[in-house]
Design a protein around this motif. Structure first.
Motif, PDB file in Angstrom:
ATOM      1  N   ASN A 337      19.875 -50.077  48.368  1.00  0.00           N
ATOM      2  CA  ASN A 337      18.644 -50.490  47.682  1.00  0.00           C
ATOM      3  C   ASN A 337      18.849 -51.810  46.946  1.00  0.00           C
ATOM      4  N   GLU A 338      19.486 -52.766  47.624  1.00  0.00           N
ATOM      5  CA  GLU A 338      19.785 -54.075  47.055  1.00  0.00           C
ATOM      6  C   GLU A 338      19.061 -55.167  47.840  1.00  0.00           C
ATOM      7  N   ARG A 339      18.526 -56.124  47.118  1.00  0.00           N
ATOM      8  CA  ARG A 339      18.011 -57.336  47.752  1.00  0.00           C
ATOM      9  C   ARG A 339      19.206 -58.185  48.179  1.00  0.00           C
ATOM     10  N   LEU A 340      19.465 -58.229  49.481  1.00  0.00           N
ATOM     11  CA  LEU A 340      20.633 -58.937  50.005  1.00  0.00           C
ATOM     12  C   LEU A 340      20.254 -60.393  50.259  1.00  0.00           C
ATOM     13  N   ARG A 341      20.988 -61.312  49.629  1.00  0.00           N
ATOM     14  CA  ARG A 341      20.604 -62.726  49.590  1.00  0.00           C
ATOM     15  C   ARG A 341      21.395 -63.605  50.558  1.00  0.00           C
ATOM     16  N   CYS A 342      22.700 -63.364  50.686  1.00  0.00           N
ATOM     17  CA  CYS A 342      23.527 -64.278  51.483  1.00  0.00           C
ATOM     18  C   CYS A 342      24.656 -63.493  52.140  1.00  0.00           C
ATOM     19  N   ILE A 343      25.228 -64.090  53.195  1.00  0.00           N
ATOM     20  CA  ILE A 343      26.252 -63.412  53.987  1.00  0.00           C
ATOM     21  C   ILE A 343      27.284 -64.417  54.472  1.00  0.00           C
ATOM     22  N   ALA A 344      28.536 -63.963  54.572  1.00  0.00           N
ATOM     23  CA  ALA A 344      29.621 -64.758  55.147  1.00  0.00           C
ATOM     24  C   ALA A 344      30.585 -63.818  55.852  1.00  0.00           C
ATOM     25  N   GLN A 345      31.287 -64.338  56.846  1.00  0.00           N
ATOM     26  CA  GLN A 345      32.262 -63.562  57.612  1.00  0.00           C
ATOM     27  C   GLN A 345      33.600 -64.264  57.587  1.00  0.00           C
ATOM     28  N   ASP A 346      34.700 -63.506  57.341  1.00  0.00           N
ATOM     29  CA  ASP A 346      36.026 -64.121  57.359  1.00  0.00           C
ATOM     30  C   ASP A 346      36.634 -64.050  58.747  1.00  0.00           C
ATOM     31  N   THR A 347      37.865 -64.528  58.904  1.00  0.00           N
ATOM     32  CA  THR A 347      38.481 -64.610  60.231  1.00  0.00           C
ATOM     33  C   THR A 347      38.825 -63.244  60.803  1.00  0.00           C
ATOM     34  N   GLN A 348      38.904 -62.224  59.946  1.00  0.00           N
ATOM     35  CA  GLN A 348      39.176 -60.863  60.417  1.00  0.00           C
ATOM     36  C   GLN A 348      37.904 -60.112  60.800  1.00  0.00           C
ATOM     37  N   GLY A 349      36.770 -60.701  60.493  1.00  0.00           N
ATOM     38  CA  GLY A 349      35.502 -60.037  60.774  1.00  0.00           C
ATOM     39  C   GLY A 349      34.933 -59.288  59.585  1.00  0.00           C
ATOM     40  N   ILE A 350      35.605 -59.333  58.430  1.00  0.00           N
ATOM     41  CA  ILE A 350      35.088 -58.715  57.216  1.00  0.00           C
ATOM     42  C   ILE A 350      33.867 -59.496  56.749  1.00  0.00           C
ATOM     43  N   LEU A 351      32.847 -58.776  56.255  1.00  0.00           N
ATOM     44  CA  LEU A 351      31.625 -59.391  55.787  1.00  0.00           C
ATOM     45  C   LEU A 351      31.575 -59.400  54.264  1.00  0.00           C
ATOM     46  N   TYR A 352      30.995 -60.460  53.712  1.00  0.00           N
ATOM     47  CA  TYR A 352      30.741 -60.567  52.278  1.00  0.00           C
ATOM     48  C   TYR A 352      29.258 -60.823  52.074  1.00  0.00           C
ATOM     49  N   LEU A 353      28.668 -60.082  51.137  1.00  0.00           N
ATOM     50  CA  LEU A 353      27.239 -60.163  50.867  1.00  0.00           C
ATOM     51  C   LEU A 353      27.006 -60.451  49.394  1.00  0.00           C
ATOM     52  N   GLY A 354      26.028 -61.289  49.103  1.00  0.00           N
ATOM     53  CA  GLY A 354      25.585 -61.511  47.740  1.00  0.00           C
ATOM     54  C   GLY A 354      24.249 -60.825  47.525  1.00  0.00           C
ATOM     55  N   THR A 355      24.060 -60.200  46.366  1.00  0.00           N
ATOM     56  CA  THR A 355      22.829 -59.471  46.067  1.00  0.00           C
ATOM     57  C   THR A 355      22.107 -60.114  44.888  1.00  0.00           C
ATOM     58  N   ASP A 356      20.800 -59.923  44.837  1.00  0.00           N
ATOM     59  CA  ASP A 356      20.028 -60.479  43.733  1.00  0.00           C
ATOM     60  C   ASP A 356      20.346 -59.809  42.401  1.00  0.00           C
ATOM     61  N   SER A 357      21.027 -58.674  42.439  1.00  0.00           N
ATOM     62  CA  SER A 357      21.468 -58.031  41.200  1.00  0.00           C
ATOM     63  C   SER A 357      22.769 -58.626  40.678  1.00  0.00           C
ATOM     64  N   GLY A 358      23.314 -59.643  41.382  1.00  0.00           N
ATOM     65  CA  GLY A 358      24.491 -60.353  40.901  1.00  0.00           C
ATOM     66  C   GLY A 358      25.801 -59.910  41.495  1.00  0.00           C
ATOM     67  N   LYS A 359      25.802 -59.077  42.513  1.00  0.00           N
ATOM     68  CA  LYS A 359      27.044 -58.533  43.066  1.00  0.00           C
ATOM     69  C   LYS A 359      27.517 -59.338  44.273  1.00  0.00           C
ATOM     70  N   LEU A 360      28.827 -59.458  44.395  1.00  0.00           N
ATOM     71  CA  LEU A 360      29.458 -59.926  45.619  1.00  0.00           C
ATOM     72  C   LEU A 360      30.124 -58.707  46.251  1.00  0.00           C
ATOM     73  N   LEU A 361      29.661 -58.315  47.437  1.00  0.00           N
ATOM     74  CA  LEU A 361      30.100 -57.083  48.090  1.00  0.00           C
ATOM     75  C   LEU A 361      30.938 -57.403  49.315  1.00  0.00           C
ATOM     76  N   LYS A 362      31.898 -56.522  49.590  1.00  0.00           N
ATOM     77  CA  LYS A 362      32.752 -56.617  50.772  1.00  0.00           C
ATOM     78  C   LYS A 362      32.407 -55.443  51.694  1.00  0.00           C
ATOM     79  N   VAL A 363      32.201 -55.744  52.980  1.00  0.00           N
ATOM     80  CA  VAL A 363      31.789 -54.711  53.951  1.00  0.00           C
ATOM     81  C   VAL A 363      32.856 -54.597  55.034  1.00  0.00           C
ATOM     82  N   THR A 364      33.425 -53.402  55.143  1.00  0.00           N
ATOM     83  CA  THR A 364      34.433 -53.108  56.162  1.00  0.00           C
ATOM     84  C   THR A 364      34.082 -51.789  56.834  1.00  0.00           C
ATOM     85  N   LEU A 365      34.954 -51.334  57.726  1.00  0.00           N
ATOM     86  CA  LEU A 365      34.776 -50.030  58.355  1.00  0.00           C
ATOM     87  C   LEU A 365      35.338 -48.933  57.460  1.00  0.00           C
ATOM     88  N   GLN A 366      34.731 -47.780  57.544  1.00  0.00           N
ATOM     89  CA  GLN A 366      35.259 -46.626  56.800  1.00  0.00           C
ATOM     90  C   GLN A 366      36.570 -46.158  57.417  1.00  0.00           C
TER      91      GLN A 366
END
Length: 366
Positions: A337-366
């Motif tokens: 339930n986050e307004r997702l603002r921006c996205i980036a991908q590193d060389t391993q394929g990990i994703l980083y997301l910025g949210t309008d609530s001020g968070k920098l999130l890391k997205v990987t596999l479980q």
């Protein structure tokens, strides 16, 4: 009563466009890297260890992606942090290892009003040095919305950035200003000799494409040598477009969207000769805010698919384009339930997301 009947029928027809949508949150793991007092508008990964993050209100940080430690950057310019304006995107030069340039977009205050501007600077410890405004665009308006602002680079030493119509619809068809367009420059800010309108005295020579409402996603695919954008439509009608030089993308002559005040279509229709049609239309709107094409090992079954962050419908949007041009859409991270603002991908394929609530999130596999 007639108005509400028309509105109900319109909403039913809009929802019909979403038949290719599925949701999947089961295999994603999300962790918080850092928290900011503001909206992270742009992310540029210097490498797999450090990122530069811009904050809309006019701040920027170098972030250690392992520890979450933040280091504020000095010597940023004054920005017009009103409405949708502020410090916008950041992107490292394609030659960053040699030249050290970081490129920024921001809403620059001018006597005529704030305008979308492209600049670059180099990083010395936590200081930005040698700041250069490469293009202070002709895009002033009385509004504080639709700045665009995304940055990308091609494989021929060019930089692209987007500018919205600045809340004035006719701007997008007026090539005498930069509003409602995607701009192409050499890395030093000069106009390339092969830009499509470079020989036209009454057209801004920096323009690469036009007829855009508010493009906030921009990605150059080095594998296919193609430029892609997503943009905000009005009520309904967000788009993903394949960007071609000199092409007109129709706003506000054609649109899949409706007026905010009622179930009335914007423009003359959805298609018209001489106007490029979108590859993907979102009805209802998701409010797309950034765009990449995934290419990594971590989510290997996503390779070649587009990923867009979504503000209004609060999810990570994946688009698979079939050879016949049809699309399959999958939505992830709706439970955040986050307004997702921006996205980036590193060389391993990990994703980083910025949210309008001020968070920098890391997205990987479980």
């Amino acid at each position: 009563m007639r108005y509400w009947i028309m509105l109900f029928i319109s909403l039913l027809s809009l929802n019909g466009y979403a038949t290719d949508v599925s949701s999947d949150d089961q295999h994603l793991n999300v962790t918080q890297v850092a928290k900011f007092n503001g909206i992270p508008w742009g992310i540029s990964l210097l490498d797999d260890q450090f990122a530069i993050v811009t904050i809309k209100q006019g701040e920027a940080y170098k972030v250690d992606l392992s520890s979450g430690k933040k280091q504020a950057l000095n010597n940023l310019p004054k920005v017009d942090n009103r409405g949708q304006g502020g410090l916008l995107d950041v992107a490292k030069s394609p030659n960053y290892g040699q030249d050290g340039w970081l490129y920024f977009t921001y809403s620059k205050p001018t006597e005529a009003g704030s305008v979308t501007s492209l600049a670059r600077a180099q990083l010395n410890n936590n200081h930005l040095i040698h700041w250069q405004d490469l293009l202070v665009s002709q895009s002033a308006s009385s509004t504080s919305k639709h700045y665009g602002g995304r940055i990308t680079f091609d494989d021929q030493q060019h930089v692209f950035f987007s500018i919205g119509d600045r809340g004035v619809r006719k701007n997008a068809q007026d090539l005498g200003n930069h509003a409602g367009s995607i701009i192409r420059l050499n890395l030093d800010g000069k106009v390339p000799a092969d830009n499509p309108f470079v020989s036209h005295a009454n057209i801004r020579n920096e323009i690469w494409s036009y007829g855009h409402r508010n493009p906030q996603g921009l990605f150059y695919d080095n594998n296919t040598h193609t430029l892609w954008s997503n943009e905000h439509g009005p009520r309904g009608g967000d788009e993903i477009n394949l960007i071609r030089p000199g092409a007109n993308y129709g706003w506000p002559i054609v649109s899949y969207g409706k007026e905010y005040w009622g179930p009335v279509s914007v423009g003359e229709g959805t298609e018209k000769d001489g106007i490029n049609s979108p590859i993907k239309v979102y009805i209802p709107s998701i409010a797309p805010s950034s765009l990449i094409k995934y290419d990594g090992l971590l989510f290997s079954n996503w390779n070649g698919d587009f990923l867009s962050t979504a503000l209004a419908l609060r999810h990570l949007n994946k688009i698979h384009i079939e050879k016949d041009g049809s699309t399959q859409e999958t939505r992830y991270l709706e439970d955040l339930n986050e307004r997702l603002r921006c996205i980036a991908q590193d060389t391993q394929g990990i994703l980083y997301l910025g949210t309008d609530s001020g968070k920098l999130l890391k997205v990987t596999l479980q």
